[in-house]
Design an enzyme around this catalytic site. Structure first.
Site, PDB file in Angstrom:
ATOM      1  CG  HIS A  33      -1.713  -1.099   1.575  1.00 14.26           C
ATOM      2  ND1 HIS A  33      -2.970  -1.221   0.973  1.00 14.26           N
ATOM      3  CD2 HIS A  33      -1.430  -2.266   2.108  1.00 14.26           C
ATOM      4  CE1 HIS A  33      -3.265  -2.741   1.360  1.00 14.26           C
ATOM      5  NE2 HIS A  33      -2.334  -3.138   1.934  1.00 14.26           N
ATOM      6  CB  SER A  52      13.260  22.901 -14.348  1.00  7.89           C
ATOM      7  OG  SER A  52      12.449  24.100 -14.466  1.00  7.89           O
ATOM      8  CE  LYS A 112      11.312  20.446 -11.098  1.00  4.04           C
ATOM      9  NZ  LYS A 112       9.935  19.750 -10.808  1.00  4.04           N
ATOM     10  CG  ASN A 114      12.361  17.651 -13.827  1.00  2.24           C
ATOM     11  OD1 ASN A 114      12.076  17.541 -12.649  1.00  2.24           O
ATOM     12  ND2 ASN A 114      12.109  18.737 -14.474  1.00  2.24           N
ATOM     13  CD  GLU A 139       9.059  12.739 -15.088  1.00  4.44           C
ATOM     14  OE1 GLU A 139       7.836  13.414 -14.639  1.00  4.44           O
ATOM     15  OE2 GLU A 139       9.941  13.193 -15.322  1.00  4.44           O
TER      16      GLU A 139
END
Ligand code: ARG
Length: 459
Positions: free
Chosen positions: A157, A278, A284, A286, A291
């Site tokens: 979970h 970014s 940042k 990323n 992704e």
């Protein structure tokens, strides 16, 4: 001027928009190797059966080799006005060898021809995917070996559950990849069935020998029903499904990499090569590669649905709708292969923040099960032991302590079966080491699993 293969009874030109809709050359040109290989095998069979003279069969085969060489070299004259790969090959063959070229299509239709081309392509692609899957597995195993002793929180979970080895976590993906490879191998058995000989749909009057063609191509199986042979794309749907499941596995791992690289987890650092910055927030980093792998799962699933939808309403046998089979197959393959090829080096370049994983294990009472097991091992029914451990968690939580930071008096007040050896039982190393049931995360089992994986993957 190039000829349409079906021009005979047509007197008016095709509508130019229809021509564009009808054309498949911009995507089926990638079947050129398979188309030529299949035609060579077909010509050899026609010669062997005496359907064509041996000279014609030879001239056709040599001519096809010349066409292939042009295509491989990149100096083949591709043309807008020839609708598909079959037309291109045959048209060029005619330019090169003349009349004999017109005999290649004896006892064959584009319906069984294209089915064979796609089957050959899919069989080749399965081999390529298998290699990429093995490489992904090796990257996972290398990472697991490098960080073999690192303990991290295991989750259910997405809540911290029990401590386990990072290697165990990584090996779970190795298992998925084994199943992916088995699934592809199983799919290949149904891919490698020769449809040639079905001709348009009903079989042919020529004394063809499909077994000979199959053997020439290295396959053992031939069609059993000509109508099925020209309309069956189950193999393609199965192949895309296998791709979709590989992509799903990659996506789940990608999701973990995204989570783990966030400041909230801070378990890993992705290499610069697989991250981006970014344009507005200088701090940042990323996890774009992860992704994108996660995001591209949508399109592979879409490919599967596209093909299933094309197939669902088709009456037997060949319908032009089937031309729509290729792009989803190609796209699923391209996407999965690209993602596998990015995932492997991304894993190899991963920095594991073992200290942070370790810290995370300490918070969240991941050893509460150990306390319950400790009491159960001393005779207390597990349900009661669970309740005692829950009370210990409540106490510790109230005082902002870990379970192992509760003093012995406090623990003994919860249950008299608790002795000083409880602290040893509560260590995370012990929690890991004792999980030695089959498939468990114990050091010994994970070491064995790594050895087995090594033997299987580095032959
Ligand atoms: N380009 C076609 C396809 O991909 C080849 C088969 C055409 N057959 C036909 N009867 N028009 O399906």
């Amino acid at each position: 001027m190039g000829q349409k293969l079906w021009q005979g009874r047509f007197h008016e030109p095709t509508n130019s928009l229809m021509e564009r809709l009808n054309a498949s050359i911009h995507f089926d040109k990638r079947l050129f190797r398979q188309d030529i290989k299949a035609s060579k095998a077909h010509a050899a069979m026609l010669g062997a059966q005496g359907i064509l003279s041996e000279e014609d069969a030879r001239a056709i085969r040599d001519g096809l080799d010349a066409v292939l060489a042009e295509m491989e070299r990149g100096d083949f004259p591709w043309r807008e006005d020839l609708e598909d790969i079959h037309t291109h090959v045959e048209n060029r063959l005619k330019e090169l060898i003349g009349e004999a070229a017109g005999r290649l299509h004896t006892a064959r239709s584009r319906n069984d021809q294209v089915a064979l081309d796609l089957r050959l392509w899919t069989a080749d692609s399965i081999e390529e995917l298998d290699l990429a899957l093995a490489e992904w597995q090796r990257a996972l195993v290398e990472l697991a070996e490098k960080y073999g002793q690192v303990i991290m929180p295991g989750y259910t979970h997405l809540q911290r559950a029990q401590p386990l080895l990072l290697a165990h976590h990584l090996l779970a993906y190795v298992e998925m990849a084994w199943r992916d490879r088995q699934r592809l191998a199983d799919c290949a058995r149904r891919v490698k069935v020769l449809p040639l000989g079905a001709a348009a749909l009903a079989g042919t009057t020529y004394s063809v020998n499909p077994e000979l063609v199959a053997r020439e191509l290295g396959w053992d199986e031939i069609l059993t029903n000509s109508m099925d042979a020209v309309s069956d794309r189950d193999f393609a749907a199965e192949f895309i499904f296998a791709c979709a499941l590989i992509q799903t596995h990659l996506s789940r791992l990608a999701e973990e990499l995204v989570l783990w690289s966030s400041s909230e987890f801070d378990f890993i650092r992705l290499a610069d090569a697989f991250s981006t910055g970014s344009s507005i927030m200088p701090q940042k980093r990323n996890p774009d590669a992860a992704e994108l792998i996660r995001g591209k799962t949508g399109r592979v699933n879409g490919d599967l649905l596209a093909l299933l939808t094309v197939l669902k309403g088709l009456p037997l046998t060949y319908n032009k709708d089937l031309q729509e089979d290729k792009e989803p197959v190609f796209d699923a393959f391209d996407t999965v292969l690209d993602c596998l090829k990015v995932m492997a080096p991304m894993l190899r370049g991963l920095e594991i923040k073992a200290g942070n994983m370790r810290q995370a294990v300490k918070k969240g009472f991941l050893n509460a099960t150990e306390l319950a097991d400790y009491l159960a091992a001393r005779g207390l029914p597990f349900r009661e032991a669970h309740a005692v451990a829950a009370r210990a968690v409540t106490l510790a939580e109230r005082d902002g302590l870990a379970l192992e930071e509760l003093n012995l008096e406090t623990l003994q007040a919860l249950h008299q079966l608790i002795g000083p050896d409880i602290y040893e039982a509560l260590t995370h190393e012990r929690a890991v080491a004792r999980r030695s049931s089959p498939g468990g995360t114990s050091y010994a089992l994970v070491a064995q699993a790594l050895t087995r994986a090594r033997e299987k993957l580095w032959l």
